[in-house]
Motif scaffolding. Sequence first.
Motif, PDB file in Angstrom:
ATOM      1  N   TYR A 209       0.862  -1.144   0.087  1.00  0.00           N
ATOM      2  CA  TYR A 209       0.002   0.049   0.128  1.00  0.00           C
ATOM      3  C   TYR A 209       0.925   1.253   0.057  1.00  0.00           C
ATOM      4  O   TYR A 209       2.031   1.240   0.799  1.00  0.00           O
ATOM      5  CB  TYR A 209      -0.838  -0.013   1.158  1.00  0.00           C
ATOM      6  N   GLU A 215      -5.484  10.181   2.289  1.00  0.00           N
ATOM      7  CA  GLU A 215      -5.991   8.723   1.820  1.00  0.00           C
ATOM      8  C   GLU A 215      -6.028   7.633   2.893  1.00  0.00           C
ATOM      9  O   GLU A 215      -6.901   6.876   2.963  1.00  0.00           O
ATOM     10  CB  GLU A 215      -5.125   8.295   0.487  1.00  0.00           C
ATOM     11  N   PHE A 216      -4.770   7.510   3.503  1.00  0.00           N
ATOM     12  CA  PHE A 216      -4.689   6.499   4.675  1.00  0.00           C
ATOM     13  C   PHE A 216      -5.749   6.643   5.864  1.00  0.00           C
ATOM     14  O   PHE A 216      -6.371   5.714   5.978  1.00  0.00           O
ATOM     15  CB  PHE A 216      -3.050   6.839   5.132  1.00  0.00           C
ATOM     16  N   ASP A 217      -6.008   7.819   5.961  1.00  0.00           N
ATOM     17  CA  ASP A 217      -6.936   8.088   7.006  1.00  0.00           C
ATOM     18  C   ASP A 217      -8.363   7.920   6.843  1.00  0.00           C
ATOM     19  O   ASP A 217      -9.304   7.464   7.655  1.00  0.00           O
ATOM     20  CB  ASP A 217      -6.854   9.590   7.595  1.00  0.00           C
ATOM     21  N   ALA A 218      -8.520   8.208   5.513  1.00  0.00           N
ATOM     22  CA  ALA A 218      -9.920   8.043   5.088  1.00  0.00           C
ATOM     23  C   ALA A 218     -10.327   6.520   4.786  1.00  0.00           C
ATOM     24  O   ALA A 218     -11.706   6.246   4.569  1.00  0.00           O
ATOM     25  CB  ALA A 218     -10.151   8.721   3.695  1.00  0.00           C
ATOM     26  N   ASP A 219      -9.499   5.551   4.882  1.00  0.00           N
ATOM     27  CA  ASP A 219      -9.822   4.169   4.629  1.00  0.00           C
ATOM     28  C   ASP A 219      -9.226   3.290   5.663  1.00  0.00           C
ATOM     29  O   ASP A 219      -8.240   2.884   5.761  1.00  0.00           O
ATOM     30  CB  ASP A 219      -9.106   3.881   3.136  1.00  0.00           C
ATOM     31  N   PRO A 220     -10.116   3.188   6.813  1.00  0.00           N
ATOM     32  CA  PRO A 220      -9.614   2.184   7.886  1.00  0.00           C
ATOM     33  C   PRO A 220      -9.463   0.827   7.473  1.00  0.00           C
ATOM     34  O   PRO A 220      -8.523   0.383   8.362  1.00  0.00           O
ATOM     35  CB  PRO A 220     -10.697   2.417   8.991  1.00  0.00           C
ATOM     36  N   THR A 221     -10.146   0.176   6.506  1.00  0.00           N
ATOM     37  CA  THR A 221      -9.609  -1.139   5.994  1.00  0.00           C
ATOM     38  C   THR A 221      -7.987  -1.408   5.958  1.00  0.00           C
ATOM     39  O   THR A 221      -7.718  -2.520   5.952  1.00  0.00           O
ATOM     40  CB  THR A 221     -10.525  -1.367   4.819  1.00  0.00           C
ATOM     41  N   ILE A 222      -7.474  -0.432   5.326  1.00  0.00           N
ATOM     42  CA  ILE A 222      -6.078  -0.298   5.160  1.00  0.00           C
ATOM     43  C   ILE A 222      -5.492  -1.037   6.542  1.00  0.00           C
ATOM     44  O   ILE A 222      -4.543  -1.832   6.404  1.00  0.00           O
ATOM     45  CB  ILE A 222      -5.468   0.894   4.662  1.00  0.00           C
ATOM     46  N   ARG A 223      -5.985  -0.212   7.463  1.00  0.00           N
ATOM     47  CA  ARG A 223      -5.055  -0.824   8.649  1.00  0.00           C
ATOM     48  C   ARG A 223      -5.640  -2.044   9.255  1.00  0.00           C
ATOM     49  O   ARG A 223      -4.632  -2.884   9.830  1.00  0.00           O
ATOM     50  CB  ARG A 223      -5.646   0.506   9.925  1.00  0.00           C
ATOM     51  N   ASP A 224      -6.770  -2.256   9.104  1.00  0.00           N
ATOM     52  CA  ASP A 224      -7.150  -3.709   9.449  1.00  0.00           C
ATOM     53  C   ASP A 224      -6.587  -4.814   8.310  1.00  0.00           C
ATOM     54  O   ASP A 224      -6.102  -5.753   8.907  1.00  0.00           O
ATOM     55  CB  ASP A 224      -8.767  -3.937   9.328  1.00  0.00           C
ATOM     56  N   ARG A 225      -6.482  -4.566   7.356  1.00  0.00           N
ATOM     57  CA  ARG A 225      -5.843  -5.410   6.350  1.00  0.00           C
ATOM     58  C   ARG A 225      -4.304  -5.694   6.526  1.00  0.00           C
ATOM     59  O   ARG A 225      -3.844  -6.797   6.515  1.00  0.00           O
ATOM     60  CB  ARG A 225      -6.133  -4.977   4.904  1.00  0.00           C
TER      61      ARG A 225
END
Length: 230
Positions: A209, A215-225
């Motif tokens: 990623y 962009e990172f803050d707007a998409d919490p799924t990145i953190r989960d994934r």
Amino acid sequence: MLTVTDIHSYYGKSHVLEGVSLTVNKGELVTLLGRNGAGKTTTLRSIVGIVSPRQGSITFDGSETVGMETFEIARRGIALVPEHRGIFRMLTVAENLEIAVRSGSQWSLADVYGLFPRLWERRKNGGNALSGGEQQMLAIARALVNGPRILLLDEPTEGLAPVIVDELVNILREIKRSGVPVLLVEQNLNVCRKLADRHYVLEQGQVVYHGTAAEFDADPTIRDRYLALS
Ligand code: ATP
């Protein structure tokens, strides 16, 4: 300013970085995130030449550094503050700084003592008499008086008390404001989100990623994934 393109690095036969690419531009603070063992430290070591990539390119201000000796890379102004800090424990704080000073650095001794008042207070103490947070501050201060053109920091907040972490965040903000670009390896997401312009996430030696802080803050799924503990 720093451009890493498709590097492959190994420990013996173990293929640890499998095509990492990233950039750090002038004045930016960029984080490198990822779970334990993802290859973050190896990426920093590859940039400073401690590990020599077998494939790929690393350029700093347009010149190729792969194949150069570590001291030559350091001389060009790429400074690594390693995870275990690298200070001289038998020297005082002041001595640790004085031997690192390089004329022409944008940071004088007075500047770093201004940035780190704790180091001024402890200047006569031995390196072995410092807390973990103070050792980390000394390691960063040593890098600054040496005149870095880019700073690579490996988990500077690891193991530090929350109040010291806040102090370090403020210091890193000041460093960023001074214009020195920073590549920060950090597990503490709160720290990263307070400071970063952009983030990269590594997994099993590959960038999985890359995005701006917004962009990172707007998409919490990145953190989960990619970042949730497995
Ligand atoms: P951590 O947060 O745990 O430091 P990391 O993302 O920085 O993780 P690296 O330290 O770069 O990861 O390690 C990447 C892989 O390389 C891991 O599988 C690790 O076990 C391996 N490794 C690291 N250092 C060595 C070494 N000196 N010799 C052999 N293998 C190593």
